[in-house]
Design a protein around this motif. Sequence first.
Motif: not given
Length: 348
Positions: A138, A191-192, A195, A240, A243
């Motif tokens: 990540d 995935r982005w 996130v 997250l 992140a």
Amino acid sequence: MPTRCPCGGRIIDEVRVKEEYDTRPGKRFFSCINYEADGLHYRQPWVIGVRGGDGAPCVKRVEEADGMIKCVSILSKQIESLEAQVKRLTLLLDKLTVASITSQSRLLTEKSSQTVEVGSSEAPKPAAERRKWTTQEDIVLISAWLNTSKDPIVSNQQKLGSFWRRIDDYFNASAQLGGFPPREWSQCKQRWGRVNEQVCKFVGSYEAALKEQSSEQNENDVMKSAHDIFFNDYQAKFTLEHAWRELKYDQKWRSNSISRDGAKEKMKEAAETVPDSDEARPPGVKACKAAKRKKHGNEAAFDRLESILEKKQNLSKQKILDRLLSKNIASLSEAEVALKDKLVSEML
């Protein structure tokens, strides 16, 4: 054949049923509807009326009917032959279908058998399981997205596939992911998206926690409160945080509120008076491209000087070559011959 009798009566098609001296039962006549055997009414046998001059249309219709009857027999034979051909073609199509299915099944069997080595007892490997994204992956993905999207010249002014392929190349080439298998650009994009969505939601929760922060609470208390607000709003835990810590200093995810700390009020007041250099708007794509192409006055003059010197050098080489060519070849030395060949090759 007349349509009316001299008496004015209508001509009808009569079929006799009584036996007389000149007729037979069932014989047909064209006769007056008011016929009596007094010689004053019209009466003519049907055969004579048809064959006479007035019965030509009837004869023609009878001939046409005979022709149609013959055509019907011919057409029935043709239909029977076509039906037989259809049956043969249907049987042939069934055979071809069976052969095609058999060949396809044979090819599938051969392909499946090729995946396993001959003589090996190992079964074919199952499909790869879906890999979970680690914290390290990540962080590298976030770094790849930030570096690619903040490129002042290329930026995100490009097609979707090209943009994410650049991110994928950066991600897979990172030294921090040496022991990880590579990812596809579609996986990075998916995935982005998750996130970015989760971090944007947590930014709102963290903003609300900062506004509710009291003087006795520190940063850890604010984080705990932000997690509680996130769980109450979305009925799920925020997983997250790593992140968010990577993105919280970027302009898009930066919090507008300032954490309160009674021991550092004066320092914060001084910090508030100092403008943040990161708040300055970055130059646009067009401005960066124009600045890259733009040259200063000294550089332009230097380019003109170089072009003039190059022209003079070419003129001097041309004069030397003309002088060598005007001489006799036998009188030239080895150095002059080599120089002449070199100049000729450069000029050509």
